[in-house]
Design a protein around this motif. Structure first.
Motif, PDB file in Angstrom:
ATOM      1  N   GLY A  29       0.821  -1.210   0.000  1.00 48.19           N
ATOM      2  CA  GLY A  29       0.000   0.000   0.000  1.00 48.19           C
ATOM      3  C   GLY A  29       0.851   1.255   0.000  1.00 48.19           C
ATOM      4  N   PHE A  30       1.966   1.198   0.729  1.00 50.79           N
ATOM      5  CA  PHE A  30       2.855   2.356   0.789  1.00 50.79           C
ATOM      6  C   PHE A  30       3.467   2.639  -0.578  1.00 50.79           C
ATOM      7  N   HIS A  31       3.873   1.579  -1.288  1.00 51.27           N
ATOM      8  CA  HIS A  31       4.449   1.768  -2.628  1.00 51.27           C
ATOM      9  C   HIS A  31       3.388   2.283  -3.604  1.00 51.27           C
ATOM     10  N   ILE A  32       2.154   1.803  -3.469  1.00 52.77           N
ATOM     11  CA  ILE A  32       1.062   2.315  -4.301  1.00 52.77           C
ATOM     12  C   ILE A  32       0.919   3.816  -4.057  1.00 52.77           C
ATOM     13  N   ALA A  33       0.942   4.215  -2.793  1.00 53.11           N
ATOM     14  CA  ALA A  33       0.827   5.633  -2.443  1.00 53.11           C
ATOM     15  C   ALA A  33       1.957   6.443  -3.082  1.00 53.11           C
ATOM     16  N   GLU A  34       3.171   5.911  -3.038  1.00 52.46           N
ATOM     17  CA  GLU A  34       4.317   6.613  -3.636  1.00 52.46           C
ATOM     18  C   GLU A  34       4.105   6.828  -5.136  1.00 52.46           C
ATOM     19  N   CYS A  35       3.599   5.801  -5.817  1.00 49.84           N
ATOM     20  CA  CYS A  35       3.320   5.918  -7.254  1.00 49.84           C
ATOM     21  C   CYS A  35       2.265   6.984  -7.504  1.00 49.84           C
ATOM     22  N   LEU A  36       1.213   6.979  -6.688  1.00 45.89           N
ATOM     23  CA  LEU A  36       0.131   7.944  -6.859  1.00 45.89           C
ATOM     24  C   LEU A  36       0.627   9.367  -6.634  1.00 45.89           C
ATOM     25  N   VAL A  37       1.471   9.562  -5.639  1.00 46.84           N
ATOM     26  CA  VAL A  37       2.057  10.889  -5.390  1.00 46.84           C
ATOM     27  C   VAL A  37       2.839  11.331  -6.618  1.00 46.84           C
ATOM     28  N   ALA A  38       3.657  10.412  -7.163  1.00 41.94           N
ATOM     29  CA  ALA A  38       4.474  10.730  -8.335  1.00 41.94           C
ATOM     30  C   ALA A  38       3.609  11.109  -9.534  1.00 41.94           C
ATOM     31  N   LEU A  39       2.415  10.496  -9.629  1.00 47.16           N
ATOM     32  CA  LEU A  39       1.489  10.786 -10.731  1.00 47.16           C
ATOM     33  C   LEU A  39       0.656  12.033 -10.449  1.00 47.16           C
ATOM     34  N   GLY A  40       0.834  12.612  -9.265  1.00 46.94           N
ATOM     35  CA  GLY A  40       0.073  13.794  -8.905  1.00 46.94           C
ATOM     36  C   GLY A  40      -1.343  13.463  -8.455  1.00 46.94           C
TER      37      GLY A  40
END
Length: 83
Positions: A29-40
């Motif tokens: 879940g944390f890595h998913i969050a990191e990806c989402l942050v990167a995608l804005g």
């Protein structure tokens, strides 16, 4: 930028599959969050981070992940307040 975005989308799909397979693992879940942050995609990231905190619960082995998720949420909140 485009290649990076494509990679994040691919990563999200991969993590999504992993997340379905192991809902008890807050690391995914944390890595998913990191990806989402990167995608804005901040709203999605916040949802993912909240899920990380929830899944981590009071499990000692997940306490570090929980703290990291909490820290990222706090950072996002302070950035929004400045904006």
């Amino acid at each position: 930028g485009m290649q990076m975005m494509k990679r994040y989308d691919a990563a999200l799909r991969a993590y999504g599959m992993a997340h379905v397979m192991d809902v008890e693992d807050p690391v995914v879940g944390f890595h998913i969050a990191e990806c989402l942050v990167a995608l804005g995609r901040r709203a999605g990231a916040r949802t993912a981070l909240e899920a990380v905190v929830e899944v981590a619960g009071d499990e000692p082995r997940h306490s570090e992940m929980k703290q990291r998720a909490q820290a990222v949420m706090d950072l996002m909140r302070s950035q929004e307040e400045k904006a």
